[in-house]
Design an enzyme around this catalytic site. Structure first.
Site, PDB file in Angstrom:
ATOM      1  N   SER A 177       0.879  -1.008   0.158  1.00  0.00           N
ATOM      2  CA  SER A 177       0.088  -0.083  -0.099  1.00  0.00           C
ATOM      3  C   SER A 177       0.885   1.373  -0.089  1.00  0.00           C
ATOM      4  CB  SER A 177      -1.041  -0.161   1.178  1.00  0.00           C
ATOM      5  OG  SER A 177      -1.863   0.962   1.078  1.00  0.00           O
ATOM      6  N   ASP A 257      -9.704  -5.267  -4.505  1.00  0.00           N
ATOM      7  CA  ASP A 257      -8.964  -4.102  -3.953  1.00  0.00           C
ATOM      8  C   ASP A 257      -9.366  -2.981  -4.917  1.00  0.00           C
ATOM      9  OD1 ASP A 257      -7.407  -2.004  -3.011  1.00  0.00           O
ATOM     10  OD2 ASP A 257      -5.645  -3.175  -3.389  1.00  0.00           O
ATOM     11  N   HIS A 289      -7.975  -5.515  -0.311  1.00  0.00           N
ATOM     12  CA  HIS A 289      -6.692  -4.887  -0.108  1.00  0.00           C
ATOM     13  C   HIS A 289      -6.047  -5.407   1.217  1.00  0.00           C
ATOM     14  CE1 HIS A 289      -3.974  -1.719  -0.499  1.00  0.00           C
ATOM     15  NE2 HIS A 289      -4.087  -1.120   0.899  1.00  0.00           N
TER      16      HIS A 289
END
Length: 320
Positions: A177, A257, A289
């Site tokens: 991320s 995601d 995610h």
């Protein structure tokens, strides 16, 4: 009107909110797990101070085989950057400590997990600069002169785990991320110093898509150049991508995601850029995610762990 809401100046759930008086509340509270020998994997970990000035530190992980090989074998190095929207989480949390223990065991690497300053108390680019300081600290153990890698990372005392066990010809950058975003910036900086790394692993990367600015990004990075900032949207900068100095790149996305398209956009941009390296993309079906961190015992998390380890060890991997 709710008085609490009236006193809130900015609100970015599920990460943090800022009150008009400057008080910052985080929705996510991070726990702390001390370094240890992991009972299942026998991976050892320790914490090191990189810079007293910024209270910058990192956690180092040593695989079981490195403990028993009497310093005769060198291992690949993985510099890992945790995610959390630049504003939450830590390498010392149970989520990341568990993940790094398992990844180090599966991959047989030395890992350095970076503890960078969090926004919004420390606006960007603080996190990038902290990661670069750790990068410099790491390479100060390689025998190269520190002036080749300018920055505040030179150690007062060498760290034996870094000096004795690391093969500096096989260095990987990785992150998830926002951490993937920071890892990419590290590679850009290293490339500008003509330092070639082995590879980079971008897990569910937080990048821009060129369509609209991210409000959280704008708030925590007041100096950003906007929607096409090369740190937010590197896929829009072909000249930057074609100069990346590593041999291999692995991009990981998850089907459910919301950042999935950004990972694919980056992958396609690297392919079009003329970059002279191997780039692969792995998509995990039916997952969202950072699923592998939130549910590390699920079947897909186990498969994904092996895919990452295979990339590091160049065994080869396939998409789910």
């Amino acid at each position: 009107m709710d008085q609490n809401k009236a006193e809130i100046a900015k609100d970015f759930p599920p990460f943090f909110r800022v009150h008009k008086n400057g008080l910052i509340d985080r929705y996510i509270h991070t726990d702390f797990i001390p370094p240890s020998q992991h009972p299942q994997t026998l991976v050892q970990s320790k914490d090191v101070i990189i810079s007293q000035q910024n209270k910058l530190s990192a956690r180092i992980y040593l695989p079981k085989s490195a403990v028993s090989n009497n310093h005769t074998r060198k291992f690949p190095l993985l510099i890992y950057i945790h995610g959390g929207a630049f504003s939450v989480q830590s390498p010392f949390s149970s989520i990341y400590h568990t993940y790094l223990n398992n990844l180090v065991s599966e991959s047989e690497v030395i890992a350095v997990s970076v503890d960078y300053r969090l926004a919004p108390e420390n606006p960007l680019p603080a996190c990038y600069d902290d990661a670069w300081s750790v990068f410099n600290w790491v390479f100060s153990h390689s025998g190269k002169k520190i002036q080749d890698f300018p920055g505040p990372g030179k150690p007062e005392k060498p760290e034996p785990w870094m000096s004795d066990h690391v093969d500096y010809t096989r260095v990987f950058l990785a992150g998830d991320s926002a951490g993937a975003n920071i890892a990419h910036d590290l590679l850009v900086r290293a490339s500008s110093k003509n330092l070639k790394l082995e590879g980079m692993i971008l897990i569910h990367p937080f990048f821009g898509n060129g369509k609209k600015a991210d409000k959280l990004w704008e708030y925590i990075y007041p100096g950003t150049s906007g929607v096409h900032d090369p740190r937010l949207n590197p896929a829009a900068h072909v000249n930057l991508l074609k100069k990346l100095s590593c041999k291999r790149i692995m991009i990981c996305v998850a089907e459910e995601d919301e950042l999935r398209k950004r990972g694919w956009y980056y992958y396609e941009s690297v392919k079009r850029s003329g970059w002279n390296g191997e780039v692969e993309i792995v998509e995990t079906k039916g997952e969202s995610h950072v699923f592998h961190l939130l549910d590390p015992c699920c079947e897909n998390a186990g498969i994904f762990m092996k895919q990452v380890a295979s990339f590091i060890n160049k065994i080869g991997f396939s998409a789910l």
